[in-house]
Scaffold this motif. Structure first.
Motif, PDB file in Angstrom:
ATOM      1  N   ALA A  17     110.849  42.790  25.303  1.00 51.72           N
ATOM      2  CA  ALA A  17     109.426  42.878  25.656  1.00 51.72           C
ATOM      3  C   ALA A  17     109.251  43.018  27.163  1.00 51.72           C
ATOM      4  O   ALA A  17     108.434  43.799  27.653  1.00 51.72           O
ATOM      5  N   THR A  18     110.051  42.245  27.911  1.00 49.68           N
ATOM      6  CA  THR A  18     109.982  42.323  29.374  1.00 49.68           C
ATOM      7  C   THR A  18     110.396  43.692  29.859  1.00 49.68           C
ATOM      8  O   THR A  18     109.762  44.282  30.747  1.00 49.68           O
ATOM      9  N   PHE A  19     111.477  44.227  29.273  1.00 53.17           N
ATOM     10  CA  PHE A  19     111.949  45.558  29.663  1.00 53.17           C
ATOM     11  C   PHE A  19     110.896  46.610  29.343  1.00 53.17           C
ATOM     12  O   PHE A  19     110.629  47.504  30.156  1.00 53.17           O
ATOM     13  N   ALA A  20     110.285  46.486  28.166  1.00 49.03           N
ATOM     14  CA  ALA A  20     109.249  47.443  27.775  1.00 49.03           C
ATOM     15  C   ALA A  20     108.068  47.371  28.734  1.00 49.03           C
ATOM     16  O   ALA A  20     107.492  48.396  29.116  1.00 49.03           O
ATOM     17  N   GLN A  21     107.707  46.143  29.131  1.00 47.50           N
ATOM     18  CA  GLN A  21     106.606  45.969  30.066  1.00 47.50           C
ATOM     19  C   GLN A  21     106.919  46.660  31.394  1.00 47.50           C
ATOM     20  O   GLN A  21     106.073  47.327  31.987  1.00 47.50           O
ATOM     21  N   ALA A  22     108.154  46.499  31.860  1.00 46.40           N
ATOM     22  CA  ALA A  22     108.556  47.120  33.111  1.00 46.40           C
ATOM     23  C   ALA A  22     108.593  48.638  32.979  1.00 46.40           C
ATOM     24  O   ALA A  22     108.259  49.367  33.918  1.00 46.40           O
ATOM     25  N   GLN A  23     109.026  49.135  31.796  1.00 51.72           N
ATOM     26  CA  GLN A  23     109.079  50.574  31.579  1.00 51.72           C
ATOM     27  C   GLN A  23     107.679  51.165  31.633  1.00 51.72           C
ATOM     28  O   GLN A  23     107.474  52.272  32.137  1.00 51.72           O
ATOM     29  N   ASP A  24     106.691  50.440  31.107  1.00 50.20           N
ATOM     30  CA  ASP A  24     105.313  50.916  31.079  1.00 50.20           C
ATOM     31  C   ASP A  24     104.626  50.749  32.430  1.00 50.20           C
ATOM     32  O   ASP A  24     103.651  51.433  32.729  1.00 50.20           O
ATOM     33  N   TRP A  25     105.107  49.810  33.238  1.00 51.91           N
ATOM     34  CA  TRP A  25     104.474  49.501  34.522  1.00 51.91           C
ATOM     35  C   TRP A  25     104.806  50.556  35.546  1.00 51.91           C
ATOM     36  O   TRP A  25     105.965  50.999  35.608  1.00 51.91           O
ATOM     37  N   PRO A  26     103.841  50.995  36.377  1.00 52.96           N
ATOM     38  CA  PRO A  26     102.435  50.594  36.356  1.00 52.96           C
ATOM     39  C   PRO A  26     101.578  51.603  35.597  1.00 52.96           C
ATOM     40  O   PRO A  26     101.866  52.792  35.586  1.00 52.96           O
ATOM     41  N   THR A  27     100.522  51.117  34.988  1.00 50.17           N
ATOM     42  CA  THR A  27      99.585  51.987  34.276  1.00 50.17           C
ATOM     43  C   THR A  27      98.215  51.990  34.933  1.00 50.17           C
ATOM     44  O   THR A  27      97.272  52.596  34.418  1.00 50.17           O
ATOM     45  N   LYS A  28      98.115  51.320  36.090  1.00 49.17           N
ATOM     46  CA  LYS A  28      96.859  51.267  36.842  1.00 49.17           C
ATOM     47  C   LYS A  28      97.191  51.018  38.315  1.00 49.17           C
ATOM     48  O   LYS A  28      98.363  50.770  38.657  1.00 49.17           O
ATOM     49  N   PRO A  29      96.205  51.092  39.197  1.00 49.84           N
ATOM     50  CA  PRO A  29      96.486  50.913  40.634  1.00 49.84           C
ATOM     51  C   PRO A  29      97.147  49.570  40.954  1.00 49.84           C
ATOM     52  O   PRO A  29      96.885  48.561  40.299  1.00 49.84           O
ATOM     53  N   VAL A  30      98.005  49.588  41.950  1.00 50.87           N
ATOM     54  CA  VAL A  30      98.679  48.384  42.445  1.00 50.87           C
ATOM     55  C   VAL A  30      98.039  48.005  43.775  1.00 50.87           C
ATOM     56  O   VAL A  30      97.863  48.857  44.654  1.00 50.87           O
ATOM     57  N   ARG A  31      97.690  46.730  43.894  1.00 47.71           N
ATOM     58  CA  ARG A  31      97.083  46.257  45.139  1.00 47.71           C
ATOM     59  C   ARG A  31      98.118  45.548  45.997  1.00 47.71           C
ATOM     60  O   ARG A  31      98.901  44.737  45.491  1.00 47.71           O
ATOM     61  N   ILE A  32      98.118  45.861  47.283  1.00 46.19           N
ATOM     62  CA  ILE A  32      98.915  45.110  48.251  1.00 46.19           C
ATOM     63  C   ILE A  32      97.945  44.355  49.142  1.00 46.19           C
ATOM     64  O   ILE A  32      97.165  44.964  49.873  1.00 46.19           O
ATOM     65  N   ILE A  33      97.991  43.041  49.053  1.00 49.03           N
ATOM     66  CA  ILE A  33      97.131  42.194  49.872  1.00 49.03           C
ATOM     67  C   ILE A  33      97.854  41.889  51.181  1.00 49.03           C
ATOM     68  O   ILE A  33      98.981  41.383  51.164  1.00 49.03           O
ATOM     69  N   VAL A  34      97.220  42.201  52.288  1.00 49.96           N
ATOM     70  CA  VAL A  34      97.757  41.869  53.610  1.00 49.96           C
ATOM     71  C   VAL A  34      97.059  40.599  54.065  1.00 49.96           C
ATOM     72  O   VAL A  34      95.825  40.561  54.120  1.00 49.96           O
ATOM     73  N   ASN A  35      97.826  39.551  54.373  1.00 50.56           N
ATOM     74  CA  ASN A  35      97.193  38.259  54.659  1.00 50.56           C
ATOM     75  C   ASN A  35      96.864  38.056  56.137  1.00 50.56           C
ATOM     76  O   ASN A  35      96.744  36.923  56.592  1.00 50.56           O
ATOM     77  N   PHE A  36      96.706  39.162  56.866  1.00 52.34           N
ATOM     78  CA  PHE A  36      96.237  39.115  58.246  1.00 52.34           C
ATOM     79  C   PHE A  36      95.232  40.240  58.468  1.00 52.34           C
ATOM     80  O   PHE A  36      95.070  41.128  57.626  1.00 52.34           O
ATOM     81  N   ALA A  37      94.583  40.201  59.620  1.00 50.68           N
ATOM     82  CA  ALA A  37      93.538  41.168  59.940  1.00 50.68           C
ATOM     83  C   ALA A  37      94.089  42.585  60.072  1.00 50.68           C
ATOM     84  O   ALA A  37      95.289  42.776  60.312  1.00 50.68           O
ATOM     85  N   LEU A  62      96.663  50.386  46.680  1.00 44.29           N
ATOM     86  CA  LEU A  62      95.492  50.028  47.473  1.00 44.29           C
ATOM     87  C   LEU A  62      95.827  48.891  48.428  1.00 44.29           C
ATOM     88  O   LEU A  62      96.412  47.886  48.024  1.00 44.29           O
ATOM     89  N   ILE A  63      95.467  49.033  49.696  1.00 38.89           N
ATOM     90  CA  ILE A  63      95.741  48.017  50.706  1.00 38.89           C
ATOM     91  C   ILE A  63      94.460  47.252  50.991  1.00 38.89           C
ATOM     92  O   ILE A  63      93.427  47.853  51.312  1.00 38.89           O
ATOM     93  N   GLU A  64      94.512  45.927  50.865  1.00 34.35           N
ATOM     94  CA  GLU A  64      93.356  45.080  51.136  1.00 34.35           C
ATOM     95  C   GLU A  64      93.746  43.977  52.114  1.00 34.35           C
ATOM     96  O   GLU A  64      94.806  43.372  51.981  1.00 34.35           O
ATOM     97  N   ASN A  65      92.886  43.711  53.076  1.00 33.75           N
ATOM     98  CA  ASN A  65      93.128  42.655  54.056  1.00 33.75           C
ATOM     99  C   ASN A  65      92.366  41.395  53.685  1.00 33.75           C
ATOM    100  O   ASN A  65      91.155  41.443  53.452  1.00 33.75           O
ATOM    101  N   LYS A  66      93.089  40.288  53.589  1.00 33.00           N
ATOM    102  CA  LYS A  66      92.483  38.979  53.337  1.00 33.00           C
ATOM    103  C   LYS A  66      93.096  37.995  54.323  1.00 33.00           C
ATOM    104  O   LYS A  66      94.021  37.259  54.008  1.00 33.00           O
ATOM    105  N   GLY A  67      92.597  38.020  55.565  1.00 29.21           N
ATOM    106  CA  GLY A  67      93.131  37.156  56.601  1.00 29.21           C
ATOM    107  C   GLY A  67      92.472  35.795  56.618  1.00 29.21           C
ATOM    108  O   GLY A  67      91.495  35.544  55.916  1.00 29.21           O
TER     109      GLY A  67
END
Length: 321
Positions: A17-37, A62-67
């Motif tokens: 199941a884990t392998f299948a999940q990884a095979q299917d991933w990603p099926t939608k946008p991936v967010r990268i949260i930057v923890n500084f300004a 998608l890059i998002e800043n959350k400082g």
């Protein structure tokens, strides 16, 4: 025997199941949260690898800043996000190696709630002053600090941040004192240095353009080895502070429980991107050095820095904001 067989079947099904999940991933946008300004080293690195990661994964990145709170706000957001690989954290290694020493009442545990995914870059810190400063070199800075104790100030991306600790290491080893002015990121600190509100700064690379344009003067590099961007600038080790090493490693983390196959996929893609000549050159340009690692190597680096910086924080009595 039936019990053992059932357990084996269950384990096999979970792995499948884990392998299948990884095979299917990603099926939608991936967010990268930057923890500084925006504008700091973490932000620049995230935006640098983002397009290539988008191309590799076939989904928007998608890059998002959350400082705020020394990076804790963004890190906590990721730590408490679903562990499905769709929310990652781009952060300085200080998030896991420094912050736990500074904030005893954190609402999450970086060592347990976040897992290392991929190292991105080694970030040297550059000691800089304004070009119109009477300080011409490191020896001159020390003389100025000793002649005017407590009258000079330096900035950092936040209390207990890696650039702050670099300055504290320097102060400790030289017996000098200067006032620390914390900011909500490296970019605001750099702005105030350019504006003359502070006297010096350990910069993560975003000041290089101003050194080249003549607005700032670089005095030293806080790394064990000279930086490839400025090979003529000496290290603090060369200038007498033996063994001085304030480098930080920036990289990607994920919520604990994220499928290992997803972590391995991101690590593989990031390392491939980091080994591309164009990526290496762009990372060099912003003052950093590409540093591909396995997740295990990245994790060990964080553990080693946790011990090293914890000792400094206790000795200097540094506390979180």
């Amino acid at each position: 025997m039936k019990t053992l067989l059932s357990a084996a079947v269950l384990a096999a099904s979970l792995m499948s199941a884990t392998f299948a999940q990884a095979q299917d991933w990603p099926t939608k946008p991936v967010r990268i949260i930057v923890n500084f300004a925006p504008g700091g080293a973490a932000d620049q690195l995230a935006r640098l690898i983002g397009p290539s990661l988008h191309e590799a994964l076939g989904q928007p990145v998608l890059i998002e800043n959350k400082g705020g709170a020394g990076g804790n706000l963004g890190a906590e957001f990721v730590a408490k996000s679903p562990a499905d690989g769709y929310t990652l954290l781009m952060a300085s290694g200080g998030t896991v190696s420094i912050n736990p020493h500074l904030y005893p009442k954190m609402t999450f545990n970086p060592a347990k709630d976040l897992v290392p995914v991929a190292s991105v870059a080694r970030v040297p810190f550059y000691l800089v002053v304004r070009a119109d400063s009477p300080v011409k070199d490191f020896k001159g800075l020390l003389a100025d600090l000793k002649a005017h104790p407590g009258q000079l100030s330096f900035g950092s991306p936040g209390n207990g941040s890696s650039p702050h600790l670099a300055a504290e290491m320097m102060k400790s080893e030289t017996g000098t004192f200067a006032v620390h002015v914390p900011y909500r990121g490296a970019a605001p600190a750099l702005t105030d240095l350019l504006g003359g509100q502070i006297n010096f700064l350990f910069d993560p690379g975003i000041a290089l353009q101003h050194v080249k344009s003549g607005k700032l003067r670089m005095l030293a590099v806080a790394s064990p080895h000279r930086a490839p961007q400025v090979p003529d600038v000496p290290t603090l080790d060369e200038l007498g502070l033996k063994g001085f090493d304030a480098d930080a490693v920036f990289g990607l983390y994920a919520p604990a429980g994220t499928p290992q196959a997803v972590i391995d996929r991101v690590n593989t893609e990031v390392n491939r991107i980091l080994n591309m000549p164009t990526t290496k050159d762009r990372i060099i340009t912003i003052g950093n050095v590409a540093l591909p690692m396995t997740p295990a190597e990245f994790g060990r680096k964080g553990s080693d820095d946790f011990k090293r910086f914890g000792k400094l924080i206790r000795e200097r009595g540094i506390q979180g904001e």
